[in-house]
Design a protein around this motif. Structure first.
Motif, short mmCIF file in Angstrom:
data_model
loop_
_atom_site.label_atom_id
_atom_site.label_comp_id
_atom_site.label_asym_id
_atom_site.label_seq_id
_atom_site.Cartn_x
_atom_site.Cartn_y
_atom_site.Cartn_z
N MET A 37 2.56 -21.90 21.36
CA MET A 37 1.10 -21.84 21.24
C MET A 37 0.52 -23.24 21.09
O MET A 37 1.15 -24.12 20.50
CB MET A 37 0.72 -21.01 20.00
N SER A 38 -0.68 -23.44 21.58
CA SER A 38 -1.32 -24.74 21.48
C SER A 38 -2.27 -24.85 20.31
O SER A 38 -2.86 -25.89 20.08
CB SER A 38 -2.07 -25.03 22.79
N VAL A 39 -2.43 -23.76 19.53
CA VAL A 39 -3.32 -23.79 18.38
C VAL A 39 -2.71 -24.68 17.31
O VAL A 39 -1.52 -24.58 17.00
CB VAL A 39 -3.53 -22.36 17.82
N SER A 40 -3.50 -25.60 16.74
CA SER A 40 -2.98 -26.51 15.73
C SER A 40 -2.61 -25.77 14.46
O SER A 40 -3.15 -24.70 14.16
CB SER A 40 -4.02 -27.59 15.41
N GLU A 41 -1.67 -26.34 13.69
CA GLU A 41 -1.14 -25.66 12.52
C GLU A 41 -2.19 -25.45 11.44
O GLU A 41 -2.09 -24.51 10.65
CB GLU A 41 0.04 -26.46 11.95
N ASP A 42 -3.20 -26.32 11.37
CA ASP A 42 -4.21 -26.20 10.32
C ASP A 42 -5.43 -25.38 10.77
O ASP A 42 -6.39 -25.23 10.03
CB ASP A 42 -4.66 -27.57 9.83
N ALA A 43 -5.39 -24.83 11.99
CA ALA A 43 -6.50 -24.00 12.47
C ALA A 43 -6.45 -22.64 11.78
O ALA A 43 -5.38 -22.17 11.36
CB ALA A 43 -6.39 -23.82 13.98
N PRO A 44 -7.61 -21.98 11.64
CA PRO A 44 -7.61 -20.63 11.04
C PRO A 44 -6.72 -19.68 11.82
O PRO A 44 -6.61 -19.75 13.05
CB PRO A 44 -9.09 -20.22 11.13
N VAL A 45 -6.07 -18.78 11.11
CA VAL A 45 -5.17 -17.82 11.75
C VAL A 45 -5.96 -16.92 12.71
O VAL A 45 -7.12 -16.60 12.45
CB VAL A 45 -4.45 -16.98 10.67
N ARG A 46 -5.33 -16.56 13.81
CA ARG A 46 -5.93 -15.65 14.80
C ARG A 46 -5.10 -14.37 14.85
O ARG A 46 -3.92 -14.41 15.22
CB ARG A 46 -5.95 -16.30 16.19
N VAL A 47 -5.73 -13.27 14.53
CA VAL A 47 -5.03 -11.98 14.45
C VAL A 47 -5.87 -10.92 15.15
O VAL A 47 -7.10 -10.92 15.03
CB VAL A 47 -4.77 -11.57 12.99
N ALA A 48 -5.22 -10.02 15.87
CA ALA A 48 -5.93 -8.92 16.53
C ALA A 48 -5.46 -7.58 15.99
O ALA A 48 -4.30 -7.42 15.60
CB ALA A 48 -5.74 -8.97 18.03
N MET A 49 -6.38 -6.63 15.99
CA MET A 49 -6.06 -5.23 15.72
C MET A 49 -6.24 -4.47 17.02
O MET A 49 -7.29 -4.55 17.65
CB MET A 49 -7.00 -4.66 14.66
#
Length: 219
Positions: A1-13
């Motif tokens: 993933m390219s999302v940085s480690e300190d970015a807010p978590v991204r979660v889907a339902m």
């Protein structure tokens, strides 16, 4: 993933009856995970579906089939939290629970198909859904979208064009997403095939098919 480690978590339902879970459900979840660069996708079977008749198999059986179907697939979670609640399985309650766990800054997504999206204005507390999460509409090749006036009013000003705009804030946006595989597999047709003793090979994970046969479900 390219999302940085300190970015807010991204979660889907990704909710549904999963009656039974099939390759289309699972492939959509995988591609949703990849396309939106999510940490995980919670696949949540409804205990008491508020928008359709009760399934012919138990919620525990549907959860078990989901667990078998997911297996060790990275990023996918079989989430049985709705089975622990009594009464109708409202998405707003599930999102409230997830938001409580993830915190106010998490990027929380509720993914749904076009058929469910077109009925969104009739759902329980639909405005609250946007307060808790973003909505991502997974387009289907066999189901063109034509929102009515009530739905257009509900989504007015919320639509964005890409995931960057969607994840600029924790909730409140709407993104239409065309996934690469776009499998038009129908659980209704699968149940008919199973009832008639016809083949469901390559439409279900083999582990799910074996479970159905061993429990004599949908017959």
């Amino acid at each position: 993933m390219s999302v940085s480690e300190d970015a807010p978590v991204r979660v889907a339902m990704l909710g549904g009856t999963f009656d039974p879970v099939h390759i289309g459900h699972l492939r959509s979840a995988v591609e949703l995970h990849e396309t939106l660069e999510l940490e995980r996708v919670h696949m949540v079977p409804a205990h008491v579906p508020p928008h359709r008749e009760a399934p012919g198999v138990t919620a525990d059986e549907r959860l078990r089939m989901l667990e078998l179907g997911i297996g060790d697939t990275p990023g996918l979670v079989a989430d049985g939290r709705e089975l622990a609640r009594s009464g109708p399985s409202y998405s707003v309650d599930t999102l409230t629970s997830l938001r409580r766990e993830l915190g106010s800054q998490a990027r929380l997504v509720m993914a749904l198909g076009q058929d469910a999206f077109l009925k969104l204005a009739s759902w329980h507390d639909p405005e609250r859904l946007f307060e808790l999460a973003h909505l991502v509409v997974i387009e289907r090749p066999d189901h063109p979208a034509s929102p009515d006036q009530e739905l257009r009013a509900l989504i007015e000003g919320r639509e964005v064009v890409d995931r960057r705009d969607l994840f600029a804030r924790p909730a409140g946006g709407l993104l239409r997403l065309r996934l690469p595989s776009r499998m038009a597999i129908s659980a209704t047709d699968l149940r008919r095939r199973l009832y008639a003793g016809r083949s469901v090979r390559y439409l279900l994970p083999s582990s799910v098919e074996s479970y159905i046969v061993s429990r004599n479900l949908y017959r």
